[in-house]
Design a protein around this motif. Structure first.
Motif, PDB file in Angstrom:
ATOM      1  N   MET A   1       0.842  -1.178   0.000  1.00  0.00           N
ATOM      2  CA  MET A   1       0.000   0.000   0.000  1.00  0.00           C
ATOM      3  C   MET A   1       0.884   1.238   0.000  1.00  0.00           C
ATOM      4  SD  MET A   1      -3.489  -0.155   2.185  1.00  0.00           S
ATOM      5  CE  MET A   1      -2.685  -0.234   3.757  1.00  0.00           C
TER       6      MET A   1
ATOM      7  N   CYS B   1       1.381  -4.343   3.016  1.00  0.00           N
ATOM      8  CA  CYS B   1      -0.012  -4.768   2.860  1.00  0.00           C
ATOM      9  C   CYS B   1      -0.491  -4.432   1.454  1.00  0.00           C
ATOM     10  CB  CYS B   1      -0.894  -4.070   3.889  1.00  0.00           C
ATOM     11  SG  CYS B   1      -2.649  -4.389   3.650  1.00  0.00           S
ATOM     12  N   VAL B   2      -1.069  -5.439   0.768  1.00  0.00           N
ATOM     13  CA  VAL B   2      -1.574  -5.192  -0.584  1.00  0.00           C
ATOM     14  C   VAL B   2      -3.105  -5.110  -0.609  1.00  0.00           C
ATOM     15  CG1 VAL B   2       0.396  -6.200  -1.757  1.00  0.00           C
ATOM     16  CG2 VAL B   2      -1.549  -7.652  -1.195  1.00  0.00           C
ATOM     17  N   HIS B   3      -3.715  -5.079   0.585  1.00  0.00           N
ATOM     18  CA  HIS B   3      -5.169  -4.890   0.675  1.00  0.00           C
ATOM     19  C   HIS B   3      -5.926  -6.026  -0.009  1.00  0.00           C
ATOM     20  CE1 HIS B   3      -8.739  -2.085   0.954  1.00  0.00           C
ATOM     21  NE2 HIS B   3      -8.068  -1.768   2.039  1.00  0.00           N
ATOM     22  N   CYS B   4      -5.350  -7.236   0.034  1.00  0.00           N
ATOM     23  CA  CYS B   4      -5.985  -8.349  -0.670  1.00  0.00           C
ATOM     24  C   CYS B   4      -7.214  -8.869   0.066  1.00  0.00           C
ATOM     25  CB  CYS B   4      -4.995  -9.494  -0.889  1.00  0.00           C
ATOM     26  SG  CYS B   4      -4.494 -10.350   0.627  1.00  0.00           S
TER      27      CYS B   4
END
Lengths: 483, 421, 353
Positions: free
Chosen positions: B1, B25-28
């Motif tokens: 992010m 964090c890739v907000h998956c």
């Protein structure tokens, strides 16, 4: 803020959870396509179909657009809110209403997680077949809206093949019952039309899915190859030999390394490409396929062939595969995942062209994908902190997709168009075809309030982008097989 | 992010650490799947991803109020999300930082302050807590439900063996545990004694500091940590091999000592050494597995390992601190199987029981729902005994067990101790 | 071929201008099916031939006027098949008609329906526009799924030109088992079997005799046969039987009495119907031969979650297809207008909206 609408929401359904302050709305401003975001007027979290009906009626009456989402795991940005709109979050509608083991069906609310359906069916020896990588969390409603695929769709089909019936609320609050508990329904196949419609035609409030008997026996193979081309050739040979594996997945070196680093499934680190192959059926049947497949793998120069010795090892292999995208974040946190599908025979050629384009752009591309379906997921890495990098990654991504169209494929196999691939839609479809999509939308949503501007580009935008097809209304290579 | 932290935190150690975590964090959304509170409410704001976003906004300098605090408070810190996260986001560290920041930014109401202060100032003090518990036990039937339910039954602790072995290990005394279940450390001492290790205590050591830490009082927490380090240091210098902790909740704290005091000019080195010496009791015993097998074999005539008649069914509740915090999975289960117990299937074993340190007292509603689910899951396989690895979970689960068909709940090491007796 | 497309397009434009209906047909083998035929015939048979077929790709692209016989003979050589086992109601049945009518054969409940295997279409709309939807790849979610919408639309939404399908390898081994079961027992048994991982590819029941087909790898079929018991049907008799069911050649289907198709949830118990009936698709289709009060029957079947089609013979005035929920009927009318504003394509062949 839209005070009258908020008042409507509070009046009509006093128990409806409404979030309208910026502080709590922020976490809803994006889905899993985080390069784009927008803060909605408010978010509503209904718990029943009745509340959904009231929400839609209020939006319709006030002319306020609405975006729907479930778990927010989409990676094409289809569930990113609109600044002037309402965000309907269906994650609280998560009841499994009925499991009918005799008829092999389950009736669930849209917020139920994909994997929860299989969990509920497991005691009866049944499972819900479509299994997108995010299956532990992604919701069935979203699966229908995107026509989600997964790693097992070569054999078991996509969501559209595994849903019998849905309840949909139209913008005016009408409840549509589409499909039936029988194997077909009278009239046009609206069930197929709703699959992959990305929330543009109605809100799904209930889904009846088909359950499949668990295979008696499963064999999972891992094969390592010295080159991507060898692996791709093996894929074609396996299917050419009349074997339909339950899954046939490929990953390149960069992905192997990333997965291994964070999930340690024991992937061989010296391989250039890996295939994960799953064969299922009666034990005798699987043994027959296994012999064929192993022979093909050896003939295709596999440097190592490994069989998962038990369920634990098998689960570990799949967990690593399904966590691959997130694991890639450990290489570089900013990346962009594409989703084109191509005829399988073009795999070696297309992968080579991807690598070449990546080099031209000076950007890294990793590949992890559903090889059996020809569904590619190239991942482009960029650094969001560097000005212009994101735009360049999008430009490169666009070029990768155009290669897919050129070889007779499509720009999206399972992730959906969302906001991400609108430009490429102008390349894949002609103006007359896009116009037809708009007419279809108008049948269901004459005011254009449901997820407007997503999935299907406005015609004038295609002209602005200089899309190929609008020049003289004809495509540059008319002879090119495009469908 | 992508992140853009505010000037006031950007270059601090906390800011740098938080930024690194947020960037991963890739907000998956995978974490939503195993978050106990999201499973209950279905609200993004009660999920790790939602909380990460709330914290990101706060750390980027946006206005923050009790609304954000409410959702951070509702986090159990069970860290199931860390086990699920494919990107290696250290949520537990981030939420520690986030809570510390919000504690300063958002003043709490008087009632809330009072409650927290009471917990912070009684639980960690064994003597004080013991008095309360003793009175409580005596009058349990007269107490209202909310308090009375945590007054657990006391088991006979037995005899602590003499420290005769050359191999010595320290044990964390703890605070609540010696009052509620002194039998646990005593059982550990007996088991280790049979494996050729003497378990020794240290005067003046006590609470690990986790209670203060989780109530966002860094100052108090550090004081507890330093007191323990000082208390253990002489034994460490005399060659104690390890610091054994029998409550996995406390274990996660001791494992973090080095990190917590990494910037302390006096204690940084010592704290790192303590964390390096830290072992969960399961790790210690697992390392002596050969010896354990030999001892078990010698008992085989009394407890034939493979005879159906003596096999007891055990439902093992793996505490979050053990499986998600310390990432110790399958070890205890293996030891119990070695010792001839049958383990029942426990559905949703990854979900928190709702105890979570002081959570059960501060968030009674959420906690009660999680407890009910956990009790159902544990009893679904009709076990003879429930075993756990953390005193907090033990007390909490015991309070939720059906009074009529009450299945006994023990620390797993007590089971092993009985088998070796 | 381009010339044929241009001329069809021209005809559509003219017809639209004159508002005169066109009746699209191939081999005319399904002329009996659906609403009454009106309009000038538009013969699609000249537009025929295989456009692309690469067996390794598992994808076939053909022109609508191609006969099933031609397609199947080509696929046979590659040991592949159209997985939905399309009925040949006459020798000249075309693939276009098959898709338009949306009819599948005995394999349908176990492998999938024609709509499940349609990947892409090229159509001419009621305005004569040449439109392409879907593709030639197995997974494709770009744009609405208009290809599947065309399937079973009885040619009312567009003239089908090119069609792409996912195809599958032919099972190496196939055998048929015979059981003597009462109706209720057959339904229960079909459903129980369908819930197990068995290589079942077809089921049928008529007058106390249940038939079951197993298809797949030789070892798998053999293993399943051991488990299931029943009486093995002789080599040639099995395929002959299934062909007669698929193409409705059995005497039951050849009667001149009205033939009703009841599509119901597969677990629906015997419907206490007086008329002779034949069960297919693991219980999900019940064929009825004989006169019946259609509206009463429809009400009864609706109550179990199914629908009734007047398949052959009988009085079409009673409605061939089950009437739709009013909100759905409205959507159908508007979709029809969207694709065919002048209502010239196969006018009235779908008569329930």
């Amino acid at each position: 803020m839209h005070a009258p609408l908020l008042a409507d929401f509070q009046r009509i359904t006093p128990t409806l959870k409404v979030i309208a302050d910026t502080e709590r709305l922020k976490p809803f401003e994006t889905d899993a396509f985080i390069s784009h975001r927008a803060l909605p007027l408010c978010a509503v979290l209904p718990e029943s179909e009745a509340q959904v009906v009231e929400i839609l009626k209020a939006c319709n009456a006030r002319g306020v657009p609405l975006v729907t989402r479930g778990a927010g795991t989409g990676i094409s940005g289809g569930a990113i809110p609109l600044e002037n709109g309402v965000l309907a979050v269906l994650s609280r509608m998560k009841q499994i209403l009925a499991v009918d083991p005799a008829a092999r069906t389950a009736r669930v609310q849209p917020g139920v997680a994909n994997a929860a359906v299989t969990k509920a069916a497991a005691p009866f020896g049944l499972f819900y077949a479509p299994d997108p990588s995010s299956q532990i969390v992604c919701s069935i409603g979203g699966n229908v809206a995107e026509n989600a695929g997964g790693v097992h769709c070569l054999k078991y089909g996509l969501t559209v093949h595994n849903v019998l019936r849905i309840r949909v609320v139209a913008l005016n609050g009408d409840i549509l019952e589409i499909g039936s508990a029988a194997l077909d329904a009278p009239g046009y196949d609206l069930l197929a039309l709703m699959h992959g419609s990305e929330g543009l035609l109605g809100l799904i409030t209930e889904v009846t899915v088909k359950l499949t008997p668990e295979p008696e026996y499963i064999e999972t193979l891992l094969a390592a190859f010295p080159s991507v081309t060898d692996a791709a050739n093996a894929v074609n040979s396996i299917i050419g030999a009349g074997v339909i594996p339950a899954a046939l997945e490929m990953m390149d070196k960069m992905v192997i390394n990333a997965c291994e680093k964070f999930m340690s499934a024991g992937f061989p680190l010296d391989a250039e490409a890996l295939l994960l192959i799953e064969l299922d059926g009666a034990p005798e049947e699987v043994a027959e396929y296994l012999a064929t497949v192993e022979a093909i793998l050896r003939a295709s120069h596999a440097q190592e062939i490994r069989r998962a010795c038990d369920d634990t090892e098998r689960e570990k292999l799949w967990k690593s595969r399904k966590g691959a995208f997130a694991a890639l974040a450990t290489i570089c946190p900013d990346y962009y995942t594409m989703d084109g599908t191509i005829p399988r025979r073009c795999l070696p050629e297309v992968l080579a062209r991807y690598a070449q384009l990546g080099a031209e752009f000076g950007m890294m591309i990793a590949n992890v994908f559903h090889a059996g379906d020809g569904n590619l997921h190239p991942v482009i890495f960029y650094d969001a902190a560097k000005p212009g990098e994101m735009a360049r990654s999008e430009e490169l991504g666009g070029k990768l997709l155009e290669i897919c169209i050129e070889v007779g494929g499509t720009i999206t196999g399972e992730h959906g168009v969302g906001i991400e691939k609108l430009k490429q839609m102008c390349v894949q479809f002609r103006e007359s075809e896009l116009a037809m999509f708009h007419v279809i939308k108008a049948v269901f949503d004459p005011e254009g309030l449901l997820n407007p501007g997503r999935a299907v580009p406005e015609l004038k935008r295609c002209s602005e982008w200089g899309g190929m097809h609008v020049r003289g209304g004809e495509i540059p290579r008319a002879d090119m097989p495009r469908f | 992010m992508q992140t853009n932290l505010a000037e006031w935190i950007k270059d601090t150690p906390e800011g740098i650490e938080a930024d690194a975590i947020l960037r991963k964090c890739v907000h998956c959304g995978f974490c939503l799947a195993t978050c106990p509170t999201y499973q209950l409410t279905g609200d993004e704001l009660d999920s790790p991803r939602g909380r990460i976003y709330l914290m990101k906004e706060m750390l980027e300098g946006n206005d923050v109020t009790a609304k954000t605090q409410h959702h951070l408070d509702r986090c159990l810190t069970c860290r199931a999300c860390e086990t699920t996260c494919p990107s290696g986001v250290q949520y537990g560290r981030l939420v520690d930082i986030g809570r510390e920041v919000i504690e300063k930014k958002v003043p709490r109401g008087l009632g809330d302050q009072l409650k927290r202060s009471l917990l912070k100032n009684t639980l960690p003090h064994t003597a004080l807590f013991s008095i309360g518990l003793g009175i409580g036990r005596a009058v349990k039937g007269l107490l209202p439900d909310g308090i009375g339910k945590y007054v657990t039954s006391r088991r006979d602790e037995g005899v602590w063996p003499q420290p005769v072995h050359a191999r010595k290990m320290l044990v964390l005394a703890g605070c609540v545990q010696p009052a509620m279940a002194p039998s646990i450390n005593c059982a550990t001492a007996r088991v280790l004694d049979k494996l050729g290790i003497s378990l020794i205590g240290a005067d003046k050591a006590g609470c690990c500091g986790a209670i203060a830490h989780h109530l966002n009082d860094a100052h108090d927490a550090h004081a507890y940590v330093k007191r323990n380090i000082d208390a253990w240091w002489p034994a460490i210098e005399r060659g104690a091999e390890a610091i054994v902790v029998t409550a996995s909740g406390c274990g996660t704290m001791v494992a973090e000592y080095g990190h917590l005091l990494r910037n302390d000019p006096v204690y940084a080195v010592k704290a790192a050494r303590v964390s390096a010496l830290y072992r969960d009791v399961s790790q210690v015993i697992a390392q002596e597995r050969t010896q354990l097998s030999a001892v078990l074999k010698s008992k085989a005539d009394i407890y034939p390992v493979d005879a159906e008649v003596t096999r007891q069914k055990v439902a093992f509740q793996s505490p979050c601190s053990l499986q998600h915090g310390l990432k110790i999975r399958g070890v205890v289960e293996g030891l119990l199987r070695d010792a001839g117990f049958d383990l029942t299937m426990v559905p949703d074993g990854h979900l928190c029981c709702g105890s979570a340190g002081t959570y059960s007292l501060l968030q009674p509603e959420m906690s009660a729902q999680l407890l009910a689910n956990k009790v159902n899951a544990l009893e679904s396989g009709s076990p003879d005994i429930i075993a756990t690895a953390n005193i907090g979970c033990m007390a909490h689960i015991e309070s939720g067990l059906n009074a009529s068909s009450r299945t006994p709940i023990l620390h797993w090491v007590e089971l092993l101790d009985r088998r070796l007796a | 071929m381009d010339a044929i497309v241009s001329s069809i397009s021209e005809r559509i434009r003219d017809a639209a201008a004159a508002k005169t209906p066109l009746s699209i047909h191939g081999g005319n083998s399904k002329a009996f099916y659906g609403g009454a035929i009106v309009g000038e015939p538009l013969d699609m048979r000249p537009y025929s031939g295989i456009i692309e077929y690469e067996p390794k790709e598992l994808v076939l692209t053909v022109r609508a006027g191609t006969t099933l016989v031609e397609i199947e003979s080509v696929m046979d050589r590659a040991s592949q098949m159209l997985p939905f086992e399309p009925p040949h109601f006459a020798d000249g049945s075309t693939i276009g008609g098959t898709v338009a009518a949306g009819l599948s054969g005995p394999r349908r409940p176990y492998t999938g329906a024609v709509r499940d295997f349609v990947l892409g279409t090229r159509i001419l709309s009621g305005k004569g526009d040449d439109l392409r939807f879907g593709g030639r790849v197995i997974k494709n979610v770009a744009g609405y799924d208009v290809s599947r919408l065309m399937t079973g639309a009885m040619g009312t939404l567009g003239v089908l030109l090119d069609l792409s399908f996912k195809v599958l390898p032919k099972p190496v081994a196939e055998l048929t088992l015979r059981f003597e079961f009462e109706e209720a027992m057959a339904i229960r048994q079909f459903n129980e079997w369908a819930g197990k991982p068995l290589p079942i590819s077809a089921t049928s029941w008529f007058q106390g005799v249940a038939m079951l087909r197993l298809s797949g790898a030789a070892a798998g079929v053999k293993a399943a046969r051991q488990k299931l018991g029943g009486e093995l049907v002789a080599d040639e008799a099995g395929p002959l039987f299934w062909r007669s069911v698929r193409d409705q050649r059995a005497a039951f289907f050849q009667s001149t009495a009205p033939l009703l198709r009841l599509s119901v949830p597969p677990t629906t118990m015997p419907l206490a119907l007086m008329t002779p009936h034949w069960i297919e698709w693991g219980g999900a289709v019940r064929w009825l031969s004989g006169a019946a009060d259609l509206s009463m029957l429809r009400e009864k079947i609706a109550s179990v979650g199914g629908h009734v089609t007047l398949f052959r013979h009988g009085d079409k005035a009673d409605g061939v297809f089950n009437p739709l929920q009013p909100v759905l009927a409205k959507i159908h009318r508007e979709l029809k207008t969207a694709f065919d504003p002048e209502n010239i394509l196969n006018r009235g062949r779908m008569d329930n909206f």
